[in-house]
Design an enzyme around this catalytic site. Structure first.
Site, mmCIF file in Angstrom:
data_model
loop_
_atom_site.group_PDB
_atom_site.id
_atom_site.type_symbol
_atom_site.label_atom_id
_atom_site.label_comp_id
_atom_site.label_asym_id
_atom_site.label_seq_id
_atom_site.Cartn_x
_atom_site.Cartn_y
_atom_site.Cartn_z
ATOM 1 N N ASP A 106 -6.578 -8.867 9.510
ATOM 2 C CA ASP A 106 -7.368 -10.099 9.528
ATOM 3 C C ASP A 106 -8.684 -9.810 8.801
ATOM 4 O O ASP A 106 -9.053 -8.646 8.606
ATOM 5 C CB ASP A 106 -7.616 -10.451 11.010
ATOM 6 C CG ASP A 106 -8.666 -11.506 11.222
ATOM 7 O OD1 ASP A 106 -8.448 -12.631 10.740
ATOM 8 O OD2 ASP A 106 -9.702 -11.203 11.841
ATOM 9 N N ASP A 164 -12.179 -12.065 9.007
ATOM 10 C CA ASP A 164 -13.396 -12.334 9.805
ATOM 11 C C ASP A 164 -13.258 -11.795 11.223
ATOM 12 O O ASP A 164 -12.316 -12.136 11.926
ATOM 13 C CB ASP A 164 -13.675 -13.841 9.831
ATOM 14 C CG ASP A 164 -14.196 -14.330 8.485
ATOM 15 O OD1 ASP A 164 -13.902 -15.476 8.115
ATOM 16 O OD2 ASP A 164 -14.867 -13.546 7.792
ATOM 17 N N LYS A 185 0.008 -17.394 10.864
ATOM 18 C CA LYS A 185 -0.051 -16.164 10.070
ATOM 19 C C LYS A 185 1.251 -15.369 10.185
ATOM 20 O O LYS A 185 1.710 -14.755 9.221
ATOM 21 C CB LYS A 185 -1.210 -15.283 10.547
ATOM 22 C CG LYS A 185 -2.604 -15.827 10.240
ATOM 23 C CD LYS A 185 -3.661 -14.786 10.618
ATOM 24 C CE LYS A 185 -5.068 -15.295 10.483
ATOM 25 N NZ LYS A 185 -6.071 -14.243 10.783
ATOM 26 N N ASP A 238 -8.810 -10.351 15.654
ATOM 27 C CA ASP A 238 -9.879 -10.640 16.641
ATOM 28 C C ASP A 238 -9.751 -12.003 17.294
ATOM 29 O O ASP A 238 -10.618 -12.391 18.091
ATOM 30 C CB ASP A 238 -11.244 -10.579 15.937
ATOM 31 C CG ASP A 238 -11.467 -11.814 15.078
ATOM 32 O OD1 ASP A 238 -12.551 -12.428 15.179
ATOM 33 O OD2 ASP A 238 -10.544 -12.196 14.333
ATOM 34 N N ASP A 257 -4.582 -14.672 15.257
ATOM 35 C CA ASP A 257 -3.893 -13.403 14.965
ATOM 36 C C ASP A 257 -2.738 -13.136 15.936
ATOM 37 O O ASP A 257 -1.986 -12.174 15.750
ATOM 38 C CB ASP A 257 -4.894 -12.240 15.037
ATOM 39 C CG ASP A 257 -5.991 -12.383 13.998
ATOM 40 O OD1 ASP A 257 -7.189 -12.342 14.363
ATOM 41 O OD2 ASP A 257 -5.653 -12.581 12.810
HETATM 42 O O1 LIG Z 1 -11.854 -18.410 8.493
HETATM 43 C C1 LIG Z 1 -11.887 -18.242 9.728
HETATM 44 O O2 LIG Z 1 -12.281 -19.101 10.548
HETATM 45 C C2 LIG Z 1 -11.422 -16.942 10.310
HETATM 46 O O3 LIG Z 1 -10.858 -16.150 9.312
HETATM 47 P P1 LIG Z 1 -9.957 -14.893 9.785
HETATM 48 O O4 LIG Z 1 -8.595 -15.441 10.154
HETATM 49 O O5 LIG Z 1 -9.947 -13.993 8.566
HETATM 50 O O6 LIG Z 1 -10.669 -14.277 10.966
HETATM 51 MG MG LIG Z 2 -10.606 -13.104 12.546
#
Ligand SMILES: O=C(O)COP(=O)(O)O
Ligand SMILES: [Mg+2]
Length: 227
Positions: A10, A12, A153, A176, A180
């Site tokens: 992932d 963020d 995902k 996180d 995910d």
């Molecule tokens: O864009 C977001 O809100 C989160 O992105 P991520 O899935 O990479 O954590």
């Molecule tokens: Mg994330």
């Protein structure tokens, strides 16, 4: 001598610094040196993970927009269209709210299958309006994603795994957030960084002591090839 397992990472909250959206530069060399495929699976708009792979110097294996866009390095698949989410946002605006990024924004400019709303905007009216359009709102801890319920995902990861020949039974995922959970369910070993939300923590095989990129780097250290 073991070899590196395939990785599903992932962005963020997982490859980033504790504050804001910035990538922790310590992750670039380990993912570039990784001797197995690295899939970037994110809620961010398509150009962001593609650029991350490009500048990190790794093959562009990307699940973007929570599975709305899947890129195998050869083919791009779209599993939803933006119109439905756009209609939700128009109704949200008509109710006096805003996506919260300002008129010209790069959070949604290149999104093709969903729309993201700033966390500082009211969530309940957004959820209600989305539900009235048959859509869902996913809170990733970084934005509210207005999206069709089907894309996720994990499904996008399966598409890439089939195309590229990745054995997900040997793969490792780090994340996180609730977005995910579907990748955690698709791989052999899943790790939630310590800053993960409740749903990611509950779905992961292990919750790490370390947060953000520190957590991910600790996983790479542990699961990487024996020297
Ligand atoms: O864009 C977001 O809100 C989160 O992105 P991520 O899935 O990479 O954590
Ligand atoms: Mg994330």
């Amino acid at each position: 001598m073991t070899t590196d397992p395939p990785l599903v990472l992932d962005i963020d909250g997982t490859l980033t610094r504790p504050e804001g959206w910035g990538i922790d530069p310590r992750i670039f060399d380990p993912i570039r040196d990784w001797e197995a495929p690295v899939v970037i699976a994110t809620g961010k708009a398509f150009p962001y993970p593609v650029a991350l792979c490009h500048f990190a110097g790794i093959p562009e294996l990307v699940v973007a927009e929570n599975g709305g866009v899947v890129y195998t390095g050869d083919d791009v698949f779209f599993t939803a269209d933006r119109e439905a989410a756009q209609a939700v946002v128009e109704d949200y605006r008509a109710a006096g709210y805003s996506p919260g990024w300002g008129e010209e924004n790069t959070v949604n400019r290149w999104r093709e299958t969903e729309v993201a709303v700033n966390l500082d905007q009211p969530l309940e009216p957004l959820r209600e309006i989305a539900a009235s359009h048959g859509l869902e709102v996913v809170d990733t801890g970084y934005a509210y994603h207005v999206k069709a319920t089907e894309p996720n995902k994990g499904d996008g990861l399966e598409t890439i795994a089939e195309h590229v020949g990745i054995d997900l039974e040997t793969a490792v995922a780090v994340g996180d957030s609730v977005n995910d959970v579907s990748t955690f369910e698709a791989v052999d070993r899943s790790f939630a960084v310590n800053n993960a939300d409740e749903l990611a923590r509950a779905a992961a095989d292990e919750v790490l002591e370390a947060s953000h990129a520190d957590g991910t780097l600790a996983v790479l250290e542990r699961v990487g090839r024996a020297v």
